[in-house]
Design an enzyme around this catalytic site. Sequence first.
Site, PDB file in Angstrom:
ATOM      1  N   CYS A   1       0.892  -1.248  -0.017  1.00 58.49           N
ATOM      2  CA  CYS A   1      -0.043  -0.032   0.038  1.00 58.49           C
ATOM      3  C   CYS A   1       0.815   1.279   0.006  1.00 58.49           C
ATOM      4  CB  CYS A   1      -0.990  -0.109   1.073  1.00 58.49           C
ATOM      5  SG  CYS A   1      -2.454   1.197   1.031  1.00 58.49           S
TER       6      CYS A   1
ATOM      7  N   GLU B   1      -2.719  -9.201   2.992  1.00 65.74           N
ATOM      8  CA  GLU B   1      -3.304  -9.832   4.252  1.00 65.74           C
ATOM      9  C   GLU B   1      -4.768  -9.913   4.383  1.00 65.74           C
ATOM     10  OE1 GLU B   1      -3.622  -5.627   5.158  1.00 65.74           O
ATOM     11  OE2 GLU B   1      -2.285  -6.635   4.180  1.00 65.74           O
TER      12      GLU B   1
ATOM     13  N   HIS C   1      -4.058  -5.008  -0.239  1.00 64.30           N
ATOM     14  CA  HIS C   1      -3.595  -5.573   0.967  1.00 64.30           C
ATOM     15  C   HIS C   1      -3.435  -7.149   0.772  1.00 64.30           C
ATOM     16  CE1 HIS C   1      -3.245  -2.062   3.731  1.00 64.30           C
ATOM     17  NE2 HIS C   1      -4.144  -1.579   2.848  1.00 64.30           N
TER      18      HIS C   1
END
Length: 365
Positions: A253, A338, A336
């Site tokens: 990001c 994750e 992202h």
Amino acid sequence: MSERNDAAYLVLEDGSVYPGTRFGSHSDAEGEVVFTTSMNGYVESLSDPSYKGQILAITHPLVGNYGVPEKIRRNGILTNFESEDIQVSGLIVGEITNGSEWNSEKSLERWLDDENVPGISGIDTRALALHIREKGTMAGIISSSKEFNKVRDYESINFVDMVSIKQPLIYENKGPRIAVIDYGLKEGILECIYSMGYSIVRLPHDATEEQVLSYDPMGIVLTNGPGNPLLLSRETETVAKLMEHNIPVLGICLGHQLIAMASGMEIRKMDFGHRAINKGVMELHTGKCMITTHNHGYAVFGDVPDGVEISHVSLDDRTIEGMTIKRHNVITAQFHPEARPGTKDGFRIFELFDSAVKGFISGKR
């Protein structure tokens, strides 16, 4: 339904006024008004430091259905929140509900009240989202007044300095050490790195090249974070220096944007950004689509320098969503990987980083 009903207004800087009802704290709020189309994961979204300084509108019509759980930590890492506190300046919803689940500790309204964060309900959030899509992201306030009072300029505030840790933190594990530079990280990033067996040193955003290297990391992760990346000239210089050591680097990001700036690429603010958990991204070398989680209002534009390869693009608008710089052992993701909340499609990015770290360690022997 809220226990306390007060009239309130969402007032945008273009003069638009949306009447609604207060919930949570009865304080006023100011900030950049943005929207997410995510249908769940409000706990993770509200605690995401990338939202610092923003008022978040959730377009899903019912918000709060499963309450707010008690914080759970494993190995010192939060597993169900992205930070200790609510990070948004305010919350905008169509309807607030006080639902609960087996693991709910409190209602969403109580959580906001406890942390002095105001919310406003009764807003047509989908109409609001269309307005922002047409006019662009803009400042707004939640207030008892219909008047728009001048607010701080979001783009001139260094929010990273507000949300980054101040002192290093160590998370011991069985494997080699990864240096994670915290620009406002989501704790889900730590959980993913730790799950691969690595020890972690978490460093402040202004850590110098020398401070990072003093921990002898086998890899470096540059995290997400809030605000205008163009304010982070010192951090960009540090990233450029770290890349020269050919230690594997993963930028996520904001970290992706810092690597782009360190490589001479252009960063611009988007009209209304990407904020959702179901954004299609294409991995260019395989032609495969991944469904990914996004929260960014800035993006990489312009010419691509020699040695930089675009690895991922948005299927919505062709925004650059990932890069590799092989000569510097660099991998980036604008999205992202994750994905808290969201699918696990993007975890492949961590697997690529893991492979790069293992190769780097092997080459040192």
